[in-house]
Design a protein around this motif. Sequence first.
Motif, mmCIF file in Angstrom:
data_model
loop_
_atom_site.group_PDB
_atom_site.id
_atom_site.type_symbol
_atom_site.label_atom_id
_atom_site.label_comp_id
_atom_site.label_asym_id
_atom_site.label_seq_id
_atom_site.Cartn_x
_atom_site.Cartn_y
_atom_site.Cartn_z
ATOM 1 N N ASN A 129 0.820 -1.224 0.000
ATOM 2 C CA ASN A 129 0.000 0.000 0.000
ATOM 3 C C ASN A 129 0.849 1.268 0.000
ATOM 4 N N ALA A 130 2.178 1.114 -0.114
ATOM 5 C CA ALA A 130 3.067 2.270 0.014
ATOM 6 C C ALA A 130 2.784 3.329 -1.047
ATOM 7 N N ALA A 131 2.621 2.927 -2.302
ATOM 8 C CA ALA A 131 2.382 3.897 -3.362
ATOM 9 C C ALA A 131 1.067 4.628 -3.134
ATOM 10 N N HIS A 132 0.021 3.892 -2.741
ATOM 11 C CA HIS A 132 -1.284 4.515 -2.487
ATOM 12 C C HIS A 132 -1.186 5.545 -1.374
ATOM 13 N N GLU A 133 -0.489 5.213 -0.307
ATOM 14 C CA GLU A 133 -0.337 6.149 0.820
ATOM 15 C C GLU A 133 0.437 7.391 0.404
ATOM 16 N N LEU A 134 1.482 7.187 -0.380
ATOM 17 C CA LEU A 134 2.278 8.333 -0.818
ATOM 18 C C LEU A 134 1.476 9.228 -1.750
ATOM 19 N N LEU A 135 0.723 8.634 -2.667
ATOM 20 C CA LEU A 135 -0.050 9.438 -3.607
ATOM 21 C C LEU A 135 -1.176 10.191 -2.907
ATOM 22 N N GLN A 136 -1.767 9.622 -1.883
ATOM 23 C CA GLN A 136 -2.772 10.358 -1.108
ATOM 24 C C GLN A 136 -2.155 11.598 -0.485
ATOM 25 N N TRP A 137 -0.958 11.439 0.051
ATOM 26 C CA TRP A 137 -0.237 12.583 0.634
ATOM 27 C C TRP A 137 0.088 13.615 -0.439
ATOM 28 N N TYR A 138 0.570 13.131 -1.582
ATOM 29 C CA TYR A 138 0.981 14.027 -2.665
ATOM 30 C C TYR A 138 -0.200 14.819 -3.214
ATOM 31 N N ASP A 139 -1.366 14.195 -3.290
ATOM 32 C CA ASP A 139 -2.540 14.897 -3.792
ATOM 33 C C ASP A 139 -2.852 16.146 -2.964
ATOM 34 N N GLN A 140 -2.480 16.125 -1.702
ATOM 35 C CA GLN A 140 -2.737 17.263 -0.811
ATOM 36 C C GLN A 140 -1.522 18.178 -0.664
ATOM 37 N N MET A 141 -0.326 17.631 -0.772
ATOM 38 C CA MET A 141 0.876 18.366 -0.385
ATOM 39 C C MET A 141 1.832 18.658 -1.530
ATOM 40 N N ALA A 142 1.465 18.358 -2.756
ATOM 41 C CA ALA A 142 2.376 18.550 -3.891
ATOM 42 C C ALA A 142 2.874 19.984 -3.961
ATOM 43 N N ARG A 143 4.176 20.130 -4.176
ATOM 44 C CA ARG A 143 4.742 21.470 -4.360
ATOM 45 C C ARG A 143 4.264 22.063 -5.691
ATOM 46 N N ARG A 144 4.087 23.359 -5.683
ATOM 47 C CA ARG A 144 3.782 24.053 -6.936
ATOM 48 C C ARG A 144 5.097 24.490 -7.565
ATOM 49 N N LEU A 145 5.413 23.915 -8.708
ATOM 50 C CA LEU A 145 6.665 24.200 -9.404
ATOM 51 C C LEU A 145 6.347 24.635 -10.827
ATOM 52 N N PRO A 146 7.145 25.517 -11.403
ATOM 53 C CA PRO A 146 6.788 26.095 -12.716
ATOM 54 C C PRO A 146 6.724 25.074 -13.843
ATOM 55 N N LEU A 157 7.499 -0.661 -6.373
ATOM 56 C CA LEU A 157 6.451 0.185 -5.799
ATOM 57 C C LEU A 157 5.688 0.983 -6.851
ATOM 58 N N VAL A 158 6.201 1.029 -8.077
ATOM 59 C CA VAL A 158 5.656 1.951 -9.080
ATOM 60 C C VAL A 158 4.202 1.627 -9.382
ATOM 61 N N PRO A 159 3.297 2.601 -9.207
ATOM 62 C CA PRO A 159 1.869 2.383 -9.489
ATOM 63 C C PRO A 159 1.521 2.846 -10.895
ATOM 64 N N GLN A 160 0.248 2.812 -11.213
ATOM 65 C CA GLN A 160 -0.203 3.274 -12.522
ATOM 66 C C GLN A 160 0.094 4.761 -12.700
ATOM 67 N N ARG A 161 -0.053 5.535 -11.650
ATOM 68 C CA ARG A 161 0.257 6.972 -11.706
ATOM 69 C C ARG A 161 1.764 7.163 -11.479
#
Length: 361
Positions: A15-32, A190-194
């Motif tokens: 479940n590591a990828a799923h947990e990380l992507l849930q975090w990323y959906d909320q915390m992703a840095r805004r980069l140009p 660990l690589v998921p579909q996303r």
Amino acid sequence: MVNAKSTFVKSDFENAAHELLQWYDQMARRLPWRLSPQARKNGDMPDPYRVWLSEIMLQQTTVPHAAPYFDKFTRLWPKVEDLAAAHNDDVMREWAGLGYYARARNLHKCAKVLAGLDAFPNTIEALLALPGVGPYTAAAVGSIAFDLPVAPVDGNIERVISRLMAIAGDGSAAGWAQDKKEITQRVQTLVPQRSGDFAQAMMDLGASVCTPKSPNCMICPWMDICLARQEGNQESYPAKPKRKPQPIRNGLAFVIFHEGKVLLQRRPDSGLLGGMLMPLSSPWEEGGEYTLEDYQPVKADWHYRGQARHVFTHFALHWDVYVAHLTKKPDLSGDWIDIDMCLEAGLPTVGRKALKLALDA
């Protein structure tokens, strides 16, 4: 150090990828150069040119330092065809200050190759065939731009996966080489579909949470499954060999002024700082003890203005700066640049340091 878990079981981290992507959906840095996770969920895909450009710039460079250069390049050359058509001197000038100038030469060379293709390469094999693109960059561009099922592995990601899975050898060079190989193999499981979002999530996690010192484990999405945290020994991972003291090279810089201009010479295209404008110089050597009589380009009334110091990848430079104001133009090759424009002539950082010493005096 002994690994906390000697036998890797894929299900331990299913479940590591799923947990990380849930975090990323909320915390992703805004980069140009980045599309938000929401935009990707909506079906948008990033421009591979911008992904490739950002990845080349980010090699050996921090995000805050690279971002203004990315904005400048994409304003000047919004498409790869524009960059390919640019003059090499213009590209090198705009790159000045980012360092590792072979990257800029390969960037321009690669842009010309890309501009001649029907489409941006979208396989790892085709990406690896491009000038200046190695395994990390190919995996980063492949995953982020095309969602290829691969994971790039840089220093940040090595640290994250080493801690997550408690991968640490004996701290020797050979042990670290084996660890790097194991980390690269394990992260692919660990690589998921996303895969593009997953790659960028790992980058963000290493940059903002799983930092080298004092990692903020309490806000980490992998807090509960991280084996290094279970040991209470996070900062011991990864077990890299100690760096040897960096050698110091010495040299003399000669800044010549004449009628409101300064003389700069272009370095050979190959080698360190290839193709860049620089003040005249003696060789740079470890333990070198130079005198003006040995290396002065012309006989003149030279004045010492201080020492420009700069750290390269494999050595540090201590460059003693001497200045001469000449009434007669010397018979020396090079470009005479207006004094008020010389700092904008695309010099590398060490060249700018030397010129600033000369100008400030």
